[in-house]
Design a protein around this motif. Structure first.
Motif, PDB file in Angstrom:
ATOM      1  N   PRO A  11      92.870 -12.959  10.752  1.00 26.09           N
ATOM      2  CA  PRO A  11      92.255 -13.001   9.418  1.00 26.09           C
ATOM      3  C   PRO A  11      91.873 -11.621   8.890  1.00 26.09           C
ATOM      4  O   PRO A  11      91.999 -11.363   7.690  1.00 26.09           O
ATOM      5  CB  PRO A  11      91.013 -13.872   9.620  1.00 26.09           C
ATOM      6  CG  PRO A  11      91.298 -14.689  10.817  1.00 26.09           C
ATOM      7  CD  PRO A  11      92.180 -13.854  11.687  1.00 26.09           C
ATOM      8  N   LEU A  12      91.449 -10.725   9.767  1.00 28.44           N
ATOM      9  CA  LEU A  12      91.141  -9.358   9.325  1.00 28.44           C
ATOM     10  C   LEU A  12      92.402  -8.648   8.833  1.00 28.44           C
ATOM     11  O   LEU A  12      92.366  -7.946   7.822  1.00 28.44           O
ATOM     12  CB  LEU A  12      90.496  -8.562  10.457  1.00 28.44           C
ATOM     13  CG  LEU A  12      88.995  -8.712  10.593  1.00 28.44           C
ATOM     14  CD1 LEU A  12      88.509  -8.139  11.918  1.00 28.44           C
ATOM     15  CD2 LEU A  12      88.284  -8.040   9.439  1.00 28.44           C
ATOM     16  N   ARG A  13      93.494  -8.842   9.522  1.00 32.71           N
ATOM     17  CA  ARG A  13      94.744  -8.210   9.094  1.00 32.71           C
ATOM     18  C   ARG A  13      95.232  -8.792   7.771  1.00 32.71           C
ATOM     19  O   ARG A  13      95.770  -8.068   6.937  1.00 32.71           O
ATOM     20  CB  ARG A  13      95.804  -8.349  10.174  1.00 32.71           C
ATOM     21  CG  ARG A  13      95.498  -7.482  11.374  1.00 32.71           C
ATOM     22  CD  ARG A  13      96.514  -7.633  12.440  1.00 32.71           C
ATOM     23  NE  ARG A  13      96.183  -6.732  13.552  1.00 32.71           N
ATOM     24  CZ  ARG A  13      96.880  -6.661  14.648  1.00 32.71           C
ATOM     25  NH1 ARG A  13      97.955  -7.402  14.807  1.00 32.71           N
ATOM     26  NH2 ARG A  13      96.524  -5.836  15.604  1.00 32.71           N
ATOM     27  N   VAL A  14      95.058 -10.093   7.597  1.00 33.44           N
ATOM     28  CA  VAL A  14      95.438 -10.715   6.328  1.00 33.44           C
ATOM     29  C   VAL A  14      94.574 -10.151   5.198  1.00 33.44           C
ATOM     30  O   VAL A  14      95.067  -9.844   4.107  1.00 33.44           O
ATOM     31  CB  VAL A  14      95.319 -12.251   6.417  1.00 33.44           C
ATOM     32  CG1 VAL A  14      95.449 -12.899   5.053  1.00 33.44           C
ATOM     33  CG2 VAL A  14      96.367 -12.803   7.371  1.00 33.44           C
ATOM     34  N   ALA A  15      93.267  -9.987   5.451  1.00 29.20           N
ATOM     35  CA  ALA A  15      92.372  -9.419   4.435  1.00 29.20           C
ATOM     36  C   ALA A  15      92.774  -7.986   4.105  1.00 29.20           C
ATOM     37  O   ALA A  15      92.733  -7.572   2.932  1.00 29.20           O
ATOM     38  CB  ALA A  15      90.923  -9.482   4.907  1.00 29.20           C
ATOM     39  N   LEU A  16      93.162  -7.201   5.111  1.00 25.20           N
ATOM     40  CA  LEU A  16      93.627  -5.827   4.854  1.00 25.20           C
ATOM     41  C   LEU A  16      94.918  -5.825   4.038  1.00 25.20           C
ATOM     42  O   LEU A  16      95.074  -5.010   3.128  1.00 25.20           O
ATOM     43  CB  LEU A  16      93.842  -5.083   6.174  1.00 25.20           C
ATOM     44  CG  LEU A  16      92.592  -4.559   6.856  1.00 25.20           C
ATOM     45  CD1 LEU A  16      92.922  -4.086   8.270  1.00 25.20           C
ATOM     46  CD2 LEU A  16      91.973  -3.439   6.048  1.00 25.20           C
ATOM     47  N   LEU A  42      85.023  -8.083   0.558  1.00 23.24           N
ATOM     48  CA  LEU A  42      84.004  -9.016   1.051  1.00 23.24           C
ATOM     49  C   LEU A  42      84.471  -9.710   2.327  1.00 23.24           C
ATOM     50  O   LEU A  42      83.699  -9.862   3.282  1.00 23.24           O
ATOM     51  CB  LEU A  42      83.672 -10.053  -0.022  1.00 23.24           C
ATOM     52  CG  LEU A  42      82.712  -9.615  -1.114  1.00 23.24           C
ATOM     53  CD1 LEU A  42      82.618 -10.688  -2.195  1.00 23.24           C
ATOM     54  CD2 LEU A  42      81.346  -9.308  -0.548  1.00 23.24           C
ATOM     55  N   ALA A  43      85.731 -10.142   2.340  1.00 19.00           N
ATOM     56  CA  ALA A  43      86.264 -10.813   3.527  1.00 19.00           C
ATOM     57  C   ALA A  43      86.267  -9.882   4.733  1.00 19.00           C
ATOM     58  O   ALA A  43      85.883 -10.286   5.842  1.00 19.00           O
ATOM     59  CB  ALA A  43      87.670 -11.327   3.242  1.00 19.00           C
ATOM     60  N   ILE A  44      86.673  -8.637   4.529  1.00 15.35           N
ATOM     61  CA  ILE A  44      86.691  -7.669   5.633  1.00 15.35           C
ATOM     62  C   ILE A  44      85.274  -7.459   6.161  1.00 15.35           C
ATOM     63  O   ILE A  44      85.048  -7.463   7.378  1.00 15.35           O
ATOM     64  CB  ILE A  44      87.317  -6.336   5.179  1.00 15.35           C
ATOM     65  CG1 ILE A  44      88.807  -6.520   4.923  1.00 15.35           C
ATOM     66  CG2 ILE A  44      87.085  -5.239   6.218  1.00 15.35           C
ATOM     67  CD1 ILE A  44      89.457  -5.372   4.192  1.00 15.35           C
ATOM     68  N   LEU A  45      84.311  -7.303   5.270  1.00 11.24           N
ATOM     69  CA  LEU A  45      82.923  -7.087   5.685  1.00 11.24           C
ATOM     70  C   LEU A  45      82.386  -8.273   6.473  1.00 11.24           C
ATOM     71  O   LEU A  45      81.818  -8.102   7.560  1.00 11.24           O
ATOM     72  CB  LEU A  45      82.041  -6.813   4.461  1.00 11.24           C
ATOM     73  CG  LEU A  45      80.569  -6.528   4.733  1.00 11.24           C
ATOM     74  CD1 LEU A  45      80.406  -5.275   5.573  1.00 11.24           C
ATOM     75  CD2 LEU A  45      79.822  -6.383   3.415  1.00 11.24           C
ATOM     76  N   VAL A  46      82.593  -9.469   5.976  1.00  8.63           N
ATOM     77  CA  VAL A  46      82.074 -10.666   6.655  1.00  8.63           C
ATOM     78  C   VAL A  46      82.799 -10.902   7.976  1.00  8.63           C
ATOM     79  O   VAL A  46      82.157 -11.142   9.013  1.00  8.63           O
ATOM     80  CB  VAL A  46      82.192 -11.895   5.727  1.00  8.63           C
ATOM     81  CG1 VAL A  46      81.909 -13.175   6.481  1.00  8.63           C
ATOM     82  CG2 VAL A  46      81.241 -11.757   4.542  1.00  8.63           C
ATOM     83  N   VAL A  69      83.007   0.416   8.985  1.00  8.53           N
ATOM     84  CA  VAL A  69      83.411  -0.716   8.142  1.00  8.53           C
ATOM     85  C   VAL A  69      82.348  -1.002   7.088  1.00  8.53           C
ATOM     86  O   VAL A  69      82.663  -1.284   5.930  1.00  8.53           O
ATOM     87  CB  VAL A  69      83.693  -1.964   9.013  1.00  8.53           C
ATOM     88  CG1 VAL A  69      83.867  -3.205   8.162  1.00  8.53           C
ATOM     89  CG2 VAL A  69      84.928  -1.730   9.871  1.00  8.53           C
ATOM     90  N   LEU A  70      81.082  -0.912   7.465  1.00  9.27           N
ATOM     91  CA  LEU A  70      79.991  -1.162   6.521  1.00  9.27           C
ATOM     92  C   LEU A  70      80.012  -0.167   5.363  1.00  9.27           C
ATOM     93  O   LEU A  70      79.956  -0.555   4.195  1.00  9.27           O
ATOM     94  CB  LEU A  70      78.648  -1.115   7.245  1.00  9.27           C
ATOM     95  CG  LEU A  70      77.419  -1.392   6.399  1.00  9.27           C
ATOM     96  CD1 LEU A  70      77.423  -2.834   5.914  1.00  9.27           C
ATOM     97  CD2 LEU A  70      76.163  -1.124   7.196  1.00  9.27           C
ATOM     98  N   PHE A  71      80.110   1.126   5.678  1.00 11.27           N
ATOM     99  CA  PHE A  71      80.155   2.137   4.617  1.00 11.27           C
ATOM    100  C   PHE A  71      81.415   1.990   3.765  1.00 11.27           C
ATOM    101  O   PHE A  71      81.356   2.067   2.541  1.00 11.27           O
ATOM    102  CB  PHE A  71      80.109   3.555   5.205  1.00 11.27           C
ATOM    103  CG  PHE A  71      78.722   4.069   5.456  1.00 11.27           C
ATOM    104  CD1 PHE A  71      77.834   4.239   4.417  1.00 11.27           C
ATOM    105  CD2 PHE A  71      78.307   4.397   6.735  1.00 11.27           C
ATOM    106  CE1 PHE A  71      76.547   4.724   4.629  1.00 11.27           C
ATOM    107  CE2 PHE A  71      77.037   4.880   6.965  1.00 11.27           C
ATOM    108  CZ  PHE A  71      76.151   5.038   5.914  1.00 11.27           C
TER     109      PHE A  71
END
Length: 187
Positions: A11-16, A42-46, A69-71
């Protein structure tokens, strides 16, 4: 239930990949580009926050990656919402990236015994990723200078990086057969 550092990897790769597509649509001035970018950040952060909270034990480099990732995502969210004064987040992103690179850097591409496990095909794809990132940087600089062919250069770089991420997403199924501890969607 055991967790793995591979939690929510796909899911992180899909968000990227969606983020890069959103940036590409913004470059060519298509509608809804801002919404795609906003939802992707938002998806990457969550997702990364969940991944970080599930990781045990946490090493100092894990905290640095979370700060990175936060910054980065906060800067992206504020910039897409047209907030001024996002410089502090850009500086935070740069400093945390430098810290991460100093602590982990190229060791990220090695196994636990610190031996390179990359095949020729993986090295070629990593080279393509570096070329894609450099093309994006060159296209961005060309756009700032209002040079000809800036948009095609940016588009080419974003296409290469998107292809790399999509290749990695679809290739993870083959790696999952080799890796018995692959817990992609575990929450």
């Amino acid at each position: 239930m055991s967790t793995s550092n591979k939690t929510l990897k796909t899911p992180l790769r899909v968000a990227l990949a969606c983020l890069i597509v959103g940036m590409l649509t913004r470059i060519v001035h298509w509608p809804y580009a801002g919404g795609i970018i906003l939802v992707s950040f938002l998806a990457i952060l969550v997702l990364y926050g969940i991944r970080f909270s599930r990781k045990n034990p946490k090493k100092p480099v894990d905290f640095i990656k979370m700060v990175l990732v936060l910054f980065w995502t906060t800067n992206g969210l504020l910039r897409i919402l047209d907030f001024p004064y996002t410089g502090i987040f850009q500086i935070g992103t740069a400093l945390s990236f430098i810290l991460w690179f100093a602590m982990e850097g190229t060791a990220y591409f090695m196994d636990h015994d610190r031996k390179s496990t990359n095949t020729f095909v993986e090295i070629a794809w990593n080279f393509a990723m570096v070329v894609g990132v450099l093309t994006i940087i060159a296209g961005g600089l060309m756009q700032l200078l209002n040079w000809e062919f800036a948009i095609p250069t940016l588009t080419t770089g974003l296409t290469i990086v998107t292809a790399y991420i999509l290749k990695d997403i679809f290739n993870s199924e083959k790696k999952g057969k080799k890796d018995n501890n692959n817990e992609e969607f575990q929450l």
